[in-house]
Design a protein around this motif. Sequence first.
Motif, short mmCIF file in Angstrom:
data_model
loop_
_atom_site.label_atom_id
_atom_site.label_comp_id
_atom_site.label_asym_id
_atom_site.label_seq_id
_atom_site.Cartn_x
_atom_site.Cartn_y
_atom_site.Cartn_z
N LYS A 178 44.09 40.58 42.61
CA LYS A 178 44.52 39.39 42.65
C LYS A 178 43.28 38.36 42.47
O LYS A 178 43.35 37.24 41.93
N ALA A 179 42.06 38.64 42.94
CA ALA A 179 40.98 37.60 42.78
C ALA A 179 40.82 37.57 41.16
O ALA A 179 40.42 36.39 40.77
N GLY A 216 35.60 33.04 50.75
CA GLY A 216 35.08 32.48 49.49
C GLY A 216 33.77 32.96 48.99
O GLY A 216 33.48 34.03 49.27
N GLY A 217 33.11 32.13 48.25
CA GLY A 217 31.83 32.39 47.80
C GLY A 217 31.47 31.34 46.81
O GLY A 217 31.77 30.23 46.76
N SER A 259 29.30 35.99 41.26
CA SER A 259 29.75 35.42 42.75
C SER A 259 29.24 36.38 43.65
O SER A 259 29.22 37.43 43.57
N ARG A 260 28.76 35.67 44.94
CA ARG A 260 28.55 36.51 45.94
C ARG A 260 29.20 35.53 47.28
O ARG A 260 29.32 34.14 47.17
N GLY A 261 29.34 36.33 48.50
CA GLY A 261 30.06 35.44 49.58
C GLY A 261 31.06 36.16 50.30
O GLY A 261 31.19 37.58 50.10
N GLY A 262 31.57 35.50 51.27
CA GLY A 262 32.65 36.26 51.93
C GLY A 262 33.70 36.88 51.40
O GLY A 262 34.12 38.07 51.64
N TYR A 307 34.08 36.61 39.69
CA TYR A 307 34.96 35.85 39.76
C TYR A 307 34.45 34.36 39.94
O TYR A 307 33.17 34.01 40.28
N MET A 308 34.91 33.30 39.00
CA MET A 308 34.89 31.95 38.95
C MET A 308 33.39 31.74 38.10
O MET A 308 33.04 30.71 38.17
N ASN A 309 32.75 32.77 37.43
CA ASN A 309 31.39 32.59 36.97
C ASN A 309 31.68 31.71 35.47
O ASN A 309 32.45 32.92 34.93
#
Length: 793
Positions: free
Chosen positions: A394-395, A689-690, A314-317, A303-305
């Motif tokens: 969805k992401a 997010g992340g 991506s990493r994160g919540g 995601y978003m990379n």
Amino acid sequence: MKYQIRTGHLRVWTRGAVAFACTAVLATGALPALNGTAAAKEKPLSPGKRCDELYGLRNVRPGRLPTGDTSRPKSQWDEFDYTNPGKQYDGLELPADPAERAAFLKKVGTDPDAYGKGDPRRVYAYYAKEIARPGSKWTTDWEGWRDGKYIPQSGHDPRGKAFEAKVVKDFGLVGPDWICQKEIKVRDPKTGTVHRRILDAINKKTREIVEIKSNNKPEDSQKPKDLALSRNESWKRSGYKIRFVFAEERGRNGQKFFNEMRQNLGKDALGRERVTIHEHRSNAVEKAPAKANNSPYRYNAPYMNADPSKNSGSRGGAVDQIKQSKPTPKDMADFLKRREQASGGRFPKGPGGIDFTSLDLKYVGKPVRGEGLDYAFSAKKAPGESGGWGGKEKAQMISDAFFTWLALTPDKFWVNLNPDTPGTIMDDKFASTDAGRVLLEADLQLKHDFYKAMDPKTDVGKAAWDGLAKVNGWPCLHSGRNWIEPKTAKVREQDGGIYILDAPLKLQSEYADVNTPGPGGGEPCQDQLSREEIEHNERVLRRTVVPEVEKWINTKPEYADLRRVYTARVAAEWIRQQDARQPTDYRKIINSNDVKRWPLRAPHQGWKKTDVFNRYVKIFKEGEFKYELTKGEEVWVITVGGVDFSKQPKRNITRLQFRAENPYTPRTKDTAVKAATDDADHDGMLMLGGNSAGKSDDGGDTPTPTPTPTHTATPTPTSTGGGGPTPTDNPSAPAPSPSRAGDGDKPPAAPDGDLADTGSSAPVGLITGIATAALAAGAAMVWWMRRRRTGSS
């Protein structure tokens, strides 16, 4: 304020402890004890340790706990860190082929202790042992077991200790009277069972027991022990109070248990409950062991990379929750059931509490070259554990749309369903993306919803038909064009990024001509309408049908994907602006017109714009709805139209307004990048997010792991596993990152997407993308009325 407890650094038990006396002498201040004689050679009870000494706390002022049921004020919500040794394996894989997988696990064996604590085969062996059990529920779900059982189990103790340390410090449970991890024995007079129970904290002087839970419910294994304590007459006579402290919102979890505890212990001399509950709202930030972030066994989401060709992401919540999401409600419910069975009430809230069907982009940070992009999604809470499914789809859709809006020039951001112009449905490259698919499907959905809104059996439809101009005593509707376009988005640019507070869509409507005949016979009645009557009809529609359908566009689940991809449009346009000022990781993508990396994804990989067009033409020519008006008339209503996202108007609200309306949003965003959290400014909402470049948990370098070896039974050792293992060796050093273009690259031309509120309602993208001569038909909505006499006038 943050508190961090690393596993292996605490020793809770004190060896050589003196056992509890068989009988208690209450006059001397001793604790109530079990009646009877302890069995020979029974392991001595642990006396515990001063809480401040156990957790290494100094210079903490003594305090006290709340006396009743309370919840921490939103202004005080914060976070605490803990290290989960199992998280370094969140990307560990197995061969996809069933036969190869079975052979691999057979070779690994079912004895985890056969491997050292730096060997990932230890994790595989745990799984092989799990699925060898009769009736195992994880036999065909390696990823579910890894993420839903193994990693949470590995983090349970470190998480609990970290939160206990935080509660001790926050409430000042310090000094010689506060003892932590003290073990007691208690007999249940109802069952006769003797329980050993470790108390998180106890104060003999104030007669308080504190049970500290880093999740939102009591543990199943501890409930019988606590109930035994509440029934025991010695404890009841001694006047002990039990304070339960939870890190998360409890809701109704464990209410039956608490009711029974309260009934058993009763109230104190002042009429206050002796069993109380406090929600000490604190977000747990889970980290992998230090220097494990470059391990080839870490998970990196796409995601978003900006460069999916690298083994990073991506990493994160958001990633931690989305990776557990299943594609269907049934699959998700089955996974959550297995997760709960594995938990025994110990695990923190999982993805089941998130309604991923409402997932939307809430924030993007400053795109610093080489450091990735912080981002945060918003989502509704799912009641109970009824959600959690569809998160990956969805992401991925939001991320793909974000890159589509960057890669294509804004003149391509339109779709058009019109039977007169089959060659101008949409741009071919736009049609190869899910963002384009979503816009065209929403355009067709718009037609169906206009049919529904015009139904004279509804209040809105009746008001519309009653208000239309009459021809020979019958209401007559003119042809016109309708399209969806953005309203002015409400945003706040600060903290180096942009908060997307509201991104509403607007329905536009005005007169136009169309040549393709609709169903039925005869000529349209609109040929007999004067210009004044047409303008009157336009006002009627704008007062009745248009507001109703516009409300549906902004609220109904049928348009959720449209709203989702449009919010990504707002974020992408802001990134365009930032890149125009200074080169970012997105420089080579912007206006490249290359969208091959963000294609139509399953289950829509075979989608074609012409299929949607043909579906539409069929209902245009044959009709879909027939409305029965007075005197037996039948009326078909057929529409054509478009969606235009070529413009992206926004309004940056003032700092004062932002602070007044969203006082906690910046803090929530900071936490959301690391862990899913409640949105303190919006009840019933979450933020998660992340960072797009896989920023290390410990703030170190961006990881660039090598691919995970899944084809061999002897993978390269990294650091420790969880579920019992403790961290030892660190993983190998990362491979060098690919070089990037220098900061001296020439900036691109200014983007065409307008971020100012121009006040114009013209469909700019449609005008740009379609020949002007075809515009009247190209964005039109036509109403054909065919009459058939079914009775006397």
